[in-house]
Design a protein around this motif. Structure first.
Motif, PDB file in Angstrom:
ATOM      1  N   ASP A 119      -6.028 -17.455   1.490  1.00  0.00           N
ATOM      2  CA  ASP A 119      -5.891 -18.844   1.024  1.00  0.00           C
ATOM      3  C   ASP A 119      -5.182 -19.719   2.050  1.00  0.00           C
ATOM      4  O   ASP A 119      -5.597 -20.846   2.321  1.00  0.00           O
ATOM      5  N   LYS A 123      -6.890 -22.876   4.088  1.00  0.00           N
ATOM      6  CA  LYS A 123      -6.267 -24.200   3.973  1.00  0.00           C
ATOM      7  C   LYS A 123      -5.860 -24.745   5.344  1.00  0.00           C
ATOM      8  O   LYS A 123      -6.118 -25.903   5.668  1.00  0.00           O
ATOM      9  N   THR A 126      -9.305 -25.438   7.532  1.00  0.00           N
ATOM     10  CA  THR A 126     -10.501 -25.988   6.896  1.00  0.00           C
ATOM     11  C   THR A 126     -11.297 -26.835   7.887  1.00  0.00           C
ATOM     12  O   THR A 126     -10.739 -27.686   8.568  1.00  0.00           O
ATOM     13  N   ARG A 151     -12.905 -13.063  -8.872  1.00  0.00           N
ATOM     14  CA  ARG A 151     -13.990 -14.052  -8.768  1.00  0.00           C
ATOM     15  C   ARG A 151     -15.266 -13.384  -8.276  1.00  0.00           C
ATOM     16  O   ARG A 151     -15.209 -12.551  -7.373  1.00  0.00           O
ATOM     17  N   ASP A 155     -19.240 -16.861  -5.803  1.00  0.00           N
ATOM     18  CA  ASP A 155     -18.307 -17.991  -5.851  1.00  0.00           C
ATOM     19  C   ASP A 155     -17.387 -18.005  -4.638  1.00  0.00           C
ATOM     20  O   ASP A 155     -17.093 -19.068  -4.076  1.00  0.00           O
ATOM     21  N   VAL A 156     -16.915 -16.826  -4.241  1.00  0.00           N
ATOM     22  CA  VAL A 156     -16.026 -16.734  -3.072  1.00  0.00           C
ATOM     23  C   VAL A 156     -16.759 -17.218  -1.828  1.00  0.00           C
ATOM     24  O   VAL A 156     -16.231 -18.020  -1.052  1.00  0.00           O
ATOM     25  N   ALA A 158     -19.394 -19.217  -1.651  1.00  0.00           N
ATOM     26  CA  ALA A 158     -19.659 -20.658  -1.746  1.00  0.00           C
ATOM     27  C   ALA A 158     -18.402 -21.466  -1.443  1.00  0.00           C
ATOM     28  O   ALA A 158     -18.452 -22.461  -0.710  1.00  0.00           O
ATOM     29  N   ASP A 159     -17.271 -21.026  -1.982  1.00  0.00           N
ATOM     30  CA  ASP A 159     -16.005 -21.732  -1.783  1.00  0.00           C
ATOM     31  C   ASP A 159     -15.559 -21.689  -0.329  1.00  0.00           C
ATOM     32  O   ASP A 159     -15.354 -22.722   0.306  1.00  0.00           O
ATOM     33  N   ILE A 160     -15.419 -20.501   0.211  1.00  0.00           N
ATOM     34  CA  ILE A 160     -14.895 -20.363   1.571  1.00  0.00           C
ATOM     35  C   ILE A 160     -15.931 -20.807   2.599  1.00  0.00           C
ATOM     36  O   ILE A 160     -15.606 -21.490   3.568  1.00  0.00           O
ATOM     37  N   GLY A 162     -18.101 -23.089   2.275  1.00  0.00           N
ATOM     38  CA  GLY A 162     -18.150 -24.542   2.278  1.00  0.00           C
ATOM     39  C   GLY A 162     -17.032 -25.197   3.069  1.00  0.00           C
ATOM     40  O   GLY A 162     -17.097 -26.381   3.383  1.00  0.00           O
ATOM     41  N   LYS A 163     -16.031 -24.437   3.428  1.00  0.00           N
ATOM     42  CA  LYS A 163     -14.895 -24.963   4.197  1.00  0.00           C
ATOM     43  C   LYS A 163     -14.923 -24.527   5.660  1.00  0.00           C
ATOM     44  O   LYS A 163     -14.060 -24.896   6.433  1.00  0.00           O
TER      45      LYS A 163
END
Length: 193
Positions: A119, A123, A126, A151, A155-156, A158-160, A162-163
């Motif tokens: 995380d 952050k 990004t 999760r 989803d993981v 897609a989330d990571i 996307g950054k």
């Protein structure tokens, strides 16, 4: 080892800073840049740098690229291949060439500590990190057949993803599903990068 490197790093070093810390002289770096200009003139044609000093000044200010490496359904064969590299060797690669921010197989931390490291790295970097994906992703039933920190892998990713600045699918599993996608493929494994 990797966990302590991630925890102690406050900012990415530039190549200049790292070379100085490793005892590489400015002269040696200039010799390298001269060789680079001679050996790779076509590659350097895209730059407006005319002298080794200009090339060295530009290269020296470049920060090591942050890498986040995620594992999904895999045998860790791609990581094993990474560990066997020789030019540069693995130690040189992660200490001098790239900044390996997260790699669950190679880091000392696990569980909550590993999740916090991931995380924090996402952050902090990004839009700047390269995401390396090893392994296929189960897609059946919204990916419930594989979870990371509670999760679904879908989803993981897609989330990571996307950054990330870019995503690299490494190996056959991440590229097209690999062995996990073989018939009968009960969880619909896919290379989703």
């Amino acid at each position: 080892m990797l966990g302590s490197l991630v925890a102690s790093a406050t900012a990415l070093e530039t190549i200049d800073e790292r070379l100085l810390r490793c005892g590489i002289s400015r002269r040696s770096f200039l010799v390298f840049c001269s060789t680079l200009m001679i050996a790779a003139p076509y590659g350097l044609a895209i730059t407006d740098k005319m002298t080794p000093e200009e090339v060295a000044a530009g290269l020296g200010k470049v920060a090591r690229q942050p890498i986040i490496w995620l594992h999904f359904q895999d045998c860790t064969g791609c990581t094993e291949s990474l560990l066997q590299t020789s030019h540069p060797d693995f130690g040189d690669l992660i200490l001098n060439v790239i900044s390996l921010e997260y790699h669950e197989t190679l880091m000392a931390g696990s569980g909550l500590q590993a999740r916090q490291a991931l995380d924090e790295s996402v952050k902090k970097h990004t839009g700047k990190f390269i995401l390396v994906v090893e392994g296929s992703i189960p897609t059946k039933d919204q990916g419930i057949y594989m979870r990371l920190a509670g999760r679904p892998a879908l989803d993981v990713l897609a989330d990571i993803g996307g950054k990330a600045a870019a995503i690299i699918a490494i190996g056959s599993c991440a590229s097209w599903g690999g062995i996990p996608s073989a018939d009968p493929d009960p969880n619909r494994s896919s290379g989703r990068c």
